[in-house]
Design a protein around this motif. Structure first.
Motif, PDB file in Angstrom:
ATOM      1  N   ARG A  45       0.937  -1.130  -0.200  1.00 19.31           N
ATOM      2  CA  ARG A  45       0.043   0.024   0.113  1.00 19.31           C
ATOM      3  C   ARG A  45       0.850   1.342   0.154  1.00 19.31           C
ATOM      4  O   ARG A  45       1.783   1.428   0.862  1.00 19.31           O
ATOM      5  N   ASP A  46       0.766   2.004  -1.143  1.00 19.14           N
ATOM      6  CA  ASP A  46       1.696   3.043  -1.126  1.00 19.14           C
ATOM      7  C   ASP A  46       1.138   4.463  -1.415  1.00 19.14           C
ATOM      8  O   ASP A  46      -0.396   4.378  -1.657  1.00 19.14           O
ATOM      9  N   CYS A  47       1.706   5.317  -1.057  1.00 15.83           N
ATOM     10  CA  CYS A  47       0.985   6.687  -0.945  1.00 15.83           C
ATOM     11  C   CYS A  47       1.037   7.406  -2.462  1.00 15.83           C
ATOM     12  O   CYS A  47       2.077   7.526  -2.958  1.00 15.83           O
ATOM     13  N   VAL A  48       0.161   7.751  -2.848  1.00 23.63           N
ATOM     14  CA  VAL A  48       0.009   8.439  -4.200  1.00 23.63           C
ATOM     15  C   VAL A  48      -0.050   9.952  -3.945  1.00 23.63           C
ATOM     16  O   VAL A  48       0.375  10.907  -4.851  1.00 23.63           O
ATOM     17  N   ALA A  49      -0.823  10.604  -2.984  1.00 24.28           N
ATOM     18  CA  ALA A  49      -0.667  11.942  -2.678  1.00 24.28           C
ATOM     19  C   ALA A  49      -1.240  12.169  -1.263  1.00 24.28           C
ATOM     20  O   ALA A  49      -1.453  11.471  -0.631  1.00 24.28           O
ATOM     21  N   ALA A  50      -0.520  13.490  -0.813  1.00 24.30           N
ATOM     22  CA  ALA A  50      -0.702  13.888   0.715  1.00 24.30           C
ATOM     23  C   ALA A  50      -0.712  15.451   0.624  1.00 24.30           C
ATOM     24  O   ALA A  50      -0.408  16.087  -0.222  1.00 24.30           O
ATOM     25  N   ILE A  51      -1.303  15.674   1.584  1.00 23.68           N
ATOM     26  CA  ILE A  51      -1.714  17.283   1.944  1.00 23.68           C
ATOM     27  C   ILE A  51      -1.583  17.623   3.334  1.00 23.68           C
ATOM     28  O   ILE A  51      -2.118  16.801   4.170  1.00 23.68           O
ATOM     29  N   SER A  52      -1.207  18.903   3.654  1.00 19.31           N
ATOM     30  CA  SER A  52      -0.838  19.270   4.994  1.00 19.31           C
ATOM     31  C   SER A  52      -2.348  19.778   5.470  1.00 19.31           C
ATOM     32  O   SER A  52      -3.441  19.632   4.856  1.00 19.31           O
ATOM     33  N   TYR A  59       1.913  16.579  -1.683  1.00 24.51           N
ATOM     34  CA  TYR A  59       2.758  15.625  -2.223  1.00 24.51           C
ATOM     35  C   TYR A  59       2.011  14.666  -3.418  1.00 24.51           C
ATOM     36  O   TYR A  59       1.210  14.575  -3.118  1.00 24.51           O
ATOM     37  N   HIS A  60       2.791  14.491  -4.610  1.00 20.94           N
ATOM     38  CA  HIS A  60       2.305  13.478  -5.234  1.00 20.94           C
ATOM     39  C   HIS A  60       3.284  12.710  -5.914  1.00 20.94           C
ATOM     40  O   HIS A  60       4.403  13.093  -6.129  1.00 20.94           O
ATOM     41  N   ASP A  62       5.622  10.111  -8.072  1.00 22.91           N
ATOM     42  CA  ASP A  62       6.355  10.708  -9.431  1.00 22.91           C
ATOM     43  C   ASP A  62       5.262   9.725 -10.407  1.00 22.91           C
ATOM     44  O   ASP A  62       5.164  10.324 -11.506  1.00 22.91           O
ATOM     45  N   SER A  63       4.915   8.722 -10.056  1.00 21.00           N
ATOM     46  CA  SER A  63       3.773   8.037 -10.947  1.00 21.00           C
ATOM     47  C   SER A  63       2.648   8.442 -11.298  1.00 21.00           C
ATOM     48  O   SER A  63       1.883   8.334 -12.316  1.00 21.00           O
ATOM     49  N   VAL A  64       2.282   9.524 -10.565  1.00 20.07           N
ATOM     50  CA  VAL A  64       0.895  10.024 -10.726  1.00 20.07           C
ATOM     51  C   VAL A  64       0.990  11.445 -10.982  1.00 20.07           C
ATOM     52  O   VAL A  64       0.297  12.364 -11.531  1.00 20.07           O
ATOM     53  N   LYS A  65       2.347  12.164 -10.593  1.00 21.94           N
ATOM     54  CA  LYS A  65       2.401  13.628 -10.803  1.00 21.94           C
ATOM     55  C   LYS A  65       2.130  14.262 -12.316  1.00 21.94           C
ATOM     56  O   LYS A  65       2.407  13.626 -13.348  1.00 21.94           O
ATOM     57  N   GLY A  66       1.386  15.325 -12.225  1.00 22.26           N
ATOM     58  CA  GLY A  66       0.776  15.723 -13.448  1.00 22.26           C
ATOM     59  C   GLY A  66      -0.654  15.160 -13.949  1.00 22.26           C
ATOM     60  O   GLY A  66      -1.192  15.742 -14.587  1.00 22.26           O
ATOM     61  N   ARG A  67      -0.883  14.027 -13.465  1.00 20.59           N
ATOM     62  CA  ARG A  67      -2.030  13.338 -13.729  1.00 20.59           C
ATOM     63  C   ARG A  67      -3.112  13.572 -12.508  1.00 20.59           C
ATOM     64  O   ARG A  67      -4.366  13.677 -12.900  1.00 20.59           O
ATOM     65  N   PHE A  68      -2.568  13.309 -11.413  1.00 19.46           N
ATOM     66  CA  PHE A  68      -3.709  13.188  -9.967  1.00 19.46           C
ATOM     67  C   PHE A  68      -3.372  14.641  -9.129  1.00 19.46           C
ATOM     68  O   PHE A  68      -2.128  15.138  -9.169  1.00 19.46           O
ATOM     69  N   THR A  69      -4.498  15.102  -8.796  1.00 19.14           N
ATOM     70  CA  THR A  69      -4.348  16.286  -7.771  1.00 19.14           C
ATOM     71  C   THR A  69      -5.036  15.946  -6.452  1.00 19.14           C
ATOM     72  O   THR A  69      -6.383  15.712  -6.264  1.00 19.14           O
TER      73      THR A  69
END
Length: 126
Positions: A45-52, A59-60, A62-69
């Motif tokens: 189970r890996d983190c794809v994104a996080a927010i303060s 944080y996004h 690398d595998s989803v950067k530019g595609r996920f928000t």
């Protein structure tokens, strides 16, 4: 005790979009940094994104950067994951999670997160 409930998963074709939502209850939402994780069969189970706690730091992976928000709305106790240009390798169960952190901090480590939702399946067909 914080309860998290994800929604918005489903089946989508390659190149399509999905928007995941996570509703939080039972705590002071703005006290928690939030993360979206995913787990495919047989994988970690890996983190794809996080927010303060507020929207300043994100944080996004690398595998989803530019595609996920990732985003959040503290007035609604909600965190979101907008997923565009989906690929078959994005297929997984997606979980939101919460951890108490200082104001600007985020965390990508699965082990530190205190509360988890039940997950929502995302399937990308080719």
């Amino acid at each position: 005790q914080v309860q998290l409930t994800e929604s918005g998963g489903g089946l989508v074709q390659v190149g399509g979009s999905l928007s995941l939502s996570c509703a939080a209850s039972g705590g002071t939402f703005s006290n928690y940094a939030m993360g979206w994780f995913r787990q495919a069969p047989g994988k970690e189970r890996d983190c794809v994104a996080a927010i303060s706690r507020r929207t300043g730091n994100t944080y996004h992976a690398d595998s989803v950067k530019g595609r996920f928000t990732i985003s959040r709305d503290n007035t609604k106790n909600m965190v979101y994951l907008q997923m565009n240009s989906l690929k078959p390798e994005d297929t997984a169960v997606y979980y939101c999670a919460a951890v108490r952190r200082n104001l600007g901090d985020i965390s990508t480590a699965r082990e530190v997160y205190e509360y988890w939702g039940q997950g929502t399946q995302v399937t990308v067909s080719s």
